[in-house]
Design a protein around this motif. Structure first.
Motif, PDB file in Angstrom:
ATOM      1  N   PHE A 149     -17.665 -18.500  26.977  1.00 16.84           N
ATOM      2  CA  PHE A 149     -18.610 -18.559  25.853  1.00 16.84           C
ATOM      3  C   PHE A 149     -19.242 -19.952  25.763  1.00 16.84           C
ATOM      4  N   GLY A 150     -18.430 -20.979  25.980  1.00 21.44           N
ATOM      5  CA  GLY A 150     -18.935 -22.353  25.983  1.00 21.44           C
ATOM      6  C   GLY A 150     -19.915 -22.592  27.126  1.00 21.44           C
ATOM      7  N   ARG A 151     -19.619 -22.012  28.293  1.00 23.41           N
ATOM      8  CA  ARG A 151     -20.541 -22.139  29.440  1.00 23.41           C
ATOM      9  C   ARG A 151     -21.864 -21.436  29.147  1.00 23.41           C
ATOM     10  N   GLN A 152     -21.784 -20.292  28.469  1.00 23.13           N
ATOM     11  CA  GLN A 152     -23.020 -19.589  28.091  1.00 23.13           C
ATOM     12  C   GLN A 152     -23.871 -20.456  27.179  1.00 23.13           C
ATOM     13  N   LEU A 153     -23.235 -21.114  26.223  1.00 20.46           N
ATOM     14  CA  LEU A 153     -23.975 -22.001  25.322  1.00 20.46           C
ATOM     15  C   LEU A 153     -24.585 -23.152  26.104  1.00 20.46           C
ATOM     16  N   SER A 154     -23.828 -23.723  27.001  1.00 21.85           N
ATOM     17  CA  SER A 154     -24.316 -24.834  27.814  1.00 21.85           C
ATOM     18  C   SER A 154     -25.549 -24.411  28.622  1.00 21.85           C
ATOM     19  N   GLU A 155     -25.490 -23.233  29.203  1.00 19.04           N
ATOM     20  CA  GLU A 155     -26.636 -22.711  29.968  1.00 19.04           C
ATOM     21  C   GLU A 155     -27.833 -22.461  29.060  1.00 19.04           C
ATOM     22  N   ALA A 156     -27.574 -21.965  27.858  1.00 15.95           N
ATOM     23  CA  ALA A 156     -28.660 -21.710  26.908  1.00 15.95           C
ATOM     24  C   ALA A 156     -29.315 -23.007  26.456  1.00 15.95           C
ATOM     25  N   LEU A 157     -28.545 -24.095  26.411  1.00 10.71           N
ATOM     26  CA  LEU A 157     -29.084 -25.383  25.977  1.00 10.71           C
ATOM     27  C   LEU A 157     -29.835 -26.127  27.084  1.00 10.71           C
ATOM     28  N   ALA A 158     -29.713 -25.693  28.332  1.00 16.94           N
ATOM     29  CA  ALA A 158     -30.375 -26.380  29.452  1.00 16.94           C
ATOM     30  C   ALA A 158     -31.890 -26.517  29.234  1.00 16.94           C
ATOM     31  N   PRO A 159     -32.607 -25.475  28.813  1.00 20.03           N
ATOM     32  CA  PRO A 159     -34.045 -25.653  28.559  1.00 20.03           C
ATOM     33  C   PRO A 159     -34.334 -26.629  27.418  1.00 20.03           C
ATOM     34  N   VAL A 160     -33.468 -26.662  26.421  1.00 20.40           N
ATOM     35  CA  VAL A 160     -33.642 -27.612  25.315  1.00 20.40           C
ATOM     36  C   VAL A 160     -33.455 -29.034  25.844  1.00 20.40           C
ATOM     37  N   SER A 161     -32.479 -29.212  26.726  1.00 22.40           N
ATOM     38  CA  SER A 161     -32.256 -30.509  27.356  1.00 22.40           C
ATOM     39  C   SER A 161     -33.473 -30.935  28.172  1.00 22.40           C
ATOM     40  N   ASP A 162     -34.027 -30.007  28.931  1.00 21.50           N
ATOM     41  CA  ASP A 162     -35.229 -30.312  29.721  1.00 21.50           C
ATOM     42  C   ASP A 162     -36.375 -30.748  28.813  1.00 21.50           C
ATOM     43  N   TRP A 163     -36.551 -30.038  27.709  1.00 25.57           N
ATOM     44  CA  TRP A 163     -37.597 -30.393  26.754  1.00 25.57           C
ATOM     45  C   TRP A 163     -37.337 -31.794  26.199  1.00 25.57           C
ATOM     46  N   GLY A 164     -36.087 -32.095  25.879  1.00 25.94           N
ATOM     47  CA  GLY A 164     -35.731 -33.411  25.360  1.00 25.94           C
ATOM     48  C   GLY A 164     -36.050 -34.521  26.353  1.00 25.94           C
ATOM     49  N   HIS A 165     -35.778 -34.286  27.633  1.00 24.64           N
ATOM     50  CA  HIS A 165     -36.112 -35.286  28.657  1.00 24.64           C
ATOM     51  C   HIS A 165     -37.624 -35.496  28.756  1.00 24.64           C
ATOM     52  N   ARG A 166     -38.389 -34.397  28.653  1.00 23.98           N
ATOM     53  CA  ARG A 166     -39.853 -34.525  28.671  1.00 23.98           C
ATOM     54  C   ARG A 166     -40.338 -35.313  27.463  1.00 23.98           C
ATOM     55  N   ARG A 167     -39.729 -35.076  26.316  1.00 23.93           N
ATOM     56  CA  ARG A 167     -40.087 -35.823  25.099  1.00 23.93           C
ATOM     57  C   ARG A 167     -39.799 -37.307  25.270  1.00 23.93           C
ATOM     58  N   LEU A 168     -38.629 -37.635  25.809  1.00 19.56           N
ATOM     59  CA  LEU A 168     -38.283 -39.041  26.037  1.00 19.56           C
ATOM     60  C   LEU A 168     -39.257 -39.699  27.006  1.00 19.56           C
ATOM     61  N   GLN A 169     -39.651 -38.974  28.035  1.00 16.53           N
ATOM     62  CA  GLN A 169     -40.624 -39.521  28.975  1.00 16.53           C
ATOM     63  C   GLN A 169     -41.962 -39.751  28.306  1.00 16.53           C
ATOM     64  N   LYS A 170     -42.356 -38.844  27.441  1.00 19.41           N
ATOM     65  CA  LYS A 170     -43.612 -38.987  26.695  1.00 19.41           C
ATOM     66  C   LYS A 170     -43.567 -40.233  25.807  1.00 19.41           C
ATOM     67  N   LEU A 171     -42.423 -40.451  25.144  1.00 17.77           N
ATOM     68  CA  LEU A 171     -42.254 -41.649  24.301  1.00 17.77           C
ATOM     69  C   LEU A 171     -42.290 -42.921  25.143  1.00 17.77           C
ATOM     70  N   THR A 172     -41.653 -42.876  26.302  1.00 21.44           N
ATOM     71  CA  THR A 172     -41.664 -44.041  27.205  1.00 21.44           C
ATOM     72  C   THR A 172     -43.081 -44.330  27.676  1.00 21.44           C
ATOM     73  N   ASP A 173     -43.806 -43.294  28.043  1.00 20.28           N
ATOM     74  CA  ASP A 173     -45.189 -43.461  28.495  1.00 20.28           C
ATOM     75  C   ASP A 173     -46.058 -44.045  27.378  1.00 20.28           C
ATOM     76  N   ALA A 174     -45.858 -43.578  26.153  1.00 24.70           N
ATOM     77  CA  ALA A 174     -46.641 -44.072  25.018  1.00 24.70           C
ATOM     78  C   ALA A 174     -46.336 -45.554  24.747  1.00 24.70           C
ATOM     79  N   GLN A 175     -45.065 -45.961  24.884  1.00 22.63           N
ATOM     80  CA  GLN A 175     -44.704 -47.358  24.674  1.00 22.63           C
ATOM     81  C   GLN A 175     -45.284 -48.242  25.778  1.00 22.63           C
ATOM     82  N   SER A 176     -45.309 -47.727  26.995  1.00 16.75           N
ATOM     83  CA  SER A 176     -45.852 -48.505  28.114  1.00 16.75           C
ATOM     84  C   SER A 176     -47.362 -48.703  27.974  1.00 16.75           C
ATOM     85  N   ALA A 177     -48.033 -47.703  27.398  1.00 16.97           N
ATOM     86  CA  ALA A 177     -49.484 -47.768  27.248  1.00 16.97           C
ATOM     87  C   ALA A 177     -49.902 -48.730  26.131  1.00 16.97           C
ATOM     88  N   SER A 178     -49.004 -48.995  25.217  1.00 14.97           N
ATOM     89  CA  SER A 178     -49.389 -49.869  24.090  1.00 14.97           C
ATOM     90  C   SER A 178     -49.054 -51.314  24.306  1.00 14.97           C
TER      91      SER A 178
END
Length: 116
Positions: A87-116
Motif C-alpha cells: 500500500f505504501g509503494r502504491q502511494l509512492s508510485e502515485a506521488l511520482a507525478p507530483v514529485s515531477d511537477w515539484g521539480h519542474r516548479r523548482l526549476q522554474k523558480l531557479t530560472d526566474a531568479q537567474s533572469a533577475s
C-alpha cells in the motif's frame, strides 16, 4: 491538517491521500524507504535534524495508516526494520507525478531568479 482527518470517510480522495502524508517528514521517510528496509538509526543519520521522538511518531502513524511495516527481530540487541508495505509503494508510485511537477516548479523558480 489534524490527524483525525486521516480517518475521516467524508473527504475527497486527494484530502484522504494528503492526510496520511501530512507533516514535515513523512514524504521524506516514504522516499527513503523506497530503497528498501531501514533501521531507525539509519533514518536518523540520513535526516540529522529529525528528532528520535518525531521519527518514532511519524513511523507509528505511517504504520497505523498501512504505509510501513515494522519488523522487530528478537535477537539481542533488538533490531527493528521499517519497510514500505504494498500500500505504501502504491502511494509512492502515485506521488511520482507530483514529485515531477515539484521539480519542474523548482526549476522554474531557479530560472526566474537567474533572469533577475
Amino acid at each position: 491538517m489534524t490527524r483525525s482527518r486521516a480517518q475521516d470517510l467524508n473527504v475527497c480522495g486527494v484530502t484522504a491521500a494528503i492526510a496520511v502524508i501530512d507533516g514535515k517528514w513523512k514524504t521524506t521517510l516514504l522516499w527513503l524507504l523506497e530503497s528498501g528496509p531501514q533501521r531507525p538509526g539509519e533514518l536518523r543519520r540520513r535526516l540529522p535534524s529529525l528528532s528520535e521522538k518525531v521519527l518514532t511518531q511519524a513511523l507509528r502513524e505511517m504504520e497505523t495508516d498501512g504505509l510501513v511495516h515494522r519488523d522487530v527481530h528478537d535477537a539481542l540487541p533488538l533490531k527493528t526494520l521499517y519497510s514500505l508495505t504494498a500500500f505504501g509503494r502504491q502511494l509512492s508510485e502515485a506521488l511520482a507525478p507530483v514529485s515531477d511537477w515539484g521539480h519542474r516548479r523548482l526549476q522554474k523558480l531557479t530560472d526566474a531568479q537567474s533572469a533577475s
